[in-house]
Write an enzyme that holds these catalytic residues in place. Structure first.
Site, PDB file in Angstrom:
ATOM      1  N   ASP A  18       0.824  -1.217   0.000  1.00  0.00           N
ATOM      2  CA  ASP A  18       0.000   0.000   0.000  1.00  0.00           C
ATOM      3  C   ASP A  18       0.854   1.261   0.000  1.00  0.00           C
ATOM      4  OD1 ASP A  18      -2.405  -1.472   0.112  1.00  0.00           O
ATOM      5  OD2 ASP A  18      -2.261  -1.638   2.285  1.00  0.00           O
ATOM      6  N   SER A 179      -2.142 -10.213   3.449  1.00  0.00           N
ATOM      7  CA  SER A 179      -2.022  -8.921   4.109  1.00  0.00           C
ATOM      8  C   SER A 179      -1.483  -9.192   5.512  1.00  0.00           C
ATOM      9  CB  SER A 179      -3.384  -8.228   4.182  1.00  0.00           C
ATOM     10  OG  SER A 179      -3.283  -7.016   4.902  1.00  0.00           O
TER      11      SER A 179
END
Length: 408
Positions: A18, A179
């Site tokens: 991200d 994640s």
């Protein structure tokens, strides 16, 4: 906010997928603004390697790497352990790391004269709330940029596409793109096969677990340890004095080797949805267990029961990003009072994912063998129980008499 006024942005930077693509995205969408990256070191170890080179290569003007590990343990982890706070079995590893990171980011943003702070949290998660509530606590008027709530990217696959198109180096690939969040307390895994709640976590698959092993692969021989506490704070492991940070790291090794601290949970996120995650918290699981064990010996009934009630509230505050609130501070003050006599030694047996009680002692023990014994004693008059039961049961007796009278 008016994008034309945003000339300098401080980014909460981890070097993960991200935040790696956010640097070029900010420069593309915010007038080629200066991007200052800030990484809070809360014990993510190898994830910090090569971070500066990567940040600068992708467009940041500089990178701050702030060592927050001691403060993280002493001011955030230990107060939460003393409170016995856990959110639906989850030991809050990500939750209490966000406030300290955000606080330092604000300090740097103010010192740098930044026009905005940016984070890489998704619009579906809890972390966006945790970061932004902390920012509001220390810089209430600071504009906040949350790309996941702005950009057209819809998935992690599209993020990888963007990274590849902008020559952003990544340590992940499409097949192993869990994640993750890592610090000295825990490691979390979300996404991929874990999104199907019917799928068993791949505990025995090489590379899935990073902080330990599956209980199946743990040694067949138990490991005994002792932990010393002073006023609720862990101060020694196996008789060796050490800081709380050193102790947690040592427990991580011992717990990991014995398959301790794996949690597969479907939790209720703050934003309203359920999510499934797998957490590794080897040392933390041992620490919570030992601390609670000692409290059973040293806390009186009323205090223990009220503390257990308030632990739920404490956990909710931490999970929901409300660390910097008067209520959390008040609860911590209450907890500190309860810990005045939580001093003693706990002995535990670690075996294939299990933590087994093996003894506890304290100069402040409220347990009396002489009072509790089934053998003969000189301190307890059993005939006293008759009057106690008569008085304690009086409301029940009166209610029964009234009910019988009115049925006639």
């Amino acid at each position: 906010m008016d994008k034309k006024n945003i000339k300098k942005v401080v980014l909460a930077y981890s070097g993960g997928l991200d935040t790696s693509i956010i640097i070029p995205w900010l420069k593309e969408n915010y007038n080629n603004c200066e991007v200052i990256a800030v990484s809070g070191n809360v014990g993510q170890a190898d994830e910090l390697e090569g971070l500066e080179e990567k940040a600068l290569k992708t467009g940041a003007s500089k990178l701050y790497v702030e060592d927050l590990t001691e403060e993280f343990v002493d001011e955030y982890i230990i107060p939460t352990v003393k409170a016995g706070a856990m959110y639906e079995e989850y030991l809050l590893g990500t939750s209490f790391a966000r406030p300290i990171i955000a606080k330092r980011i604000v300090e740097i943003a103010l010192a740098e004269g930044a026009d905005a702070i940016c984070h890489g949290c998704t619009g579906k998660g809890n972390d966006q709330v945790r970061f932004e509530l902390a920012i509001k606590a220390f810089a209430p008027d600071m504009p906040i940029i949350a790309p996941w709530r702005e950009w057209s990217i819809k998935s992690r696959e599209e993020e990888i596409d963007y990274a590849e198109a902008h020559n952003v180096p990544l340590k992940i690939n499409r097949e192993t793109n869990y994640s993750k969040d890592k610090n000295l307390w825990h490691l979390s895994h979300e996404g991929l096969d874990l999104e199907d709640a019917w799928n068993e976590p791949l505990y025995e698959k090489k590379g899935f677990l990073e902080m330990g092993v599956s209980p199946i692969e743990a040694p067949d021989k138990p490991t005994y340890i002792t932990l010393d506490f002073e006023k609720g704070i862990p101060v020694a492991l196996n008789g060796e004095k050490m800081s709380a940070k050193e102790l947690i790291l040592a427990l991580n090794k011992l717990g990991g080797e014995n398959g301790i601290g794996l949690l597969d949970i479907i939790e209720n996120r703050l934003v309203g949805m359920k999510c499934r995650g797998v957490y590794e918290t080897p040392g933390g699981t041992i620490l919570y267990f030992a601390h609670n064990y000692l409290e059973t010996l040293t806390l009186d009934k009323l205090t223990a029961h009220k503390k257990a009630e308030l632990a739920i509230t404490f956990a909710d505050l931490v999970y929901n990003g409300q660390w910097y609130t008067p209520l959390r501070e008040a609860l911590s003050a209450f907890v500190d009072k309860t810990q005045e006599n939580v001093t003693g030694t706990v002995r535990l047996k670690l075996y294939k994912g299990n933590i087994i009680k093996a003894g506890v002692k304290s100069d402040y023990a409220l347990y009396s063998e002489e009072l509790a014994t089934f053998g003969e004693d000189q301190v307890y008059d059993q005939t006293d129980a008759t009057g106690f039961i008569n008085l304690f049961g009086l409301p029940i007796k009166v209610q029964a008499q009234v009910n019988a009278k009115n049925k006639k």
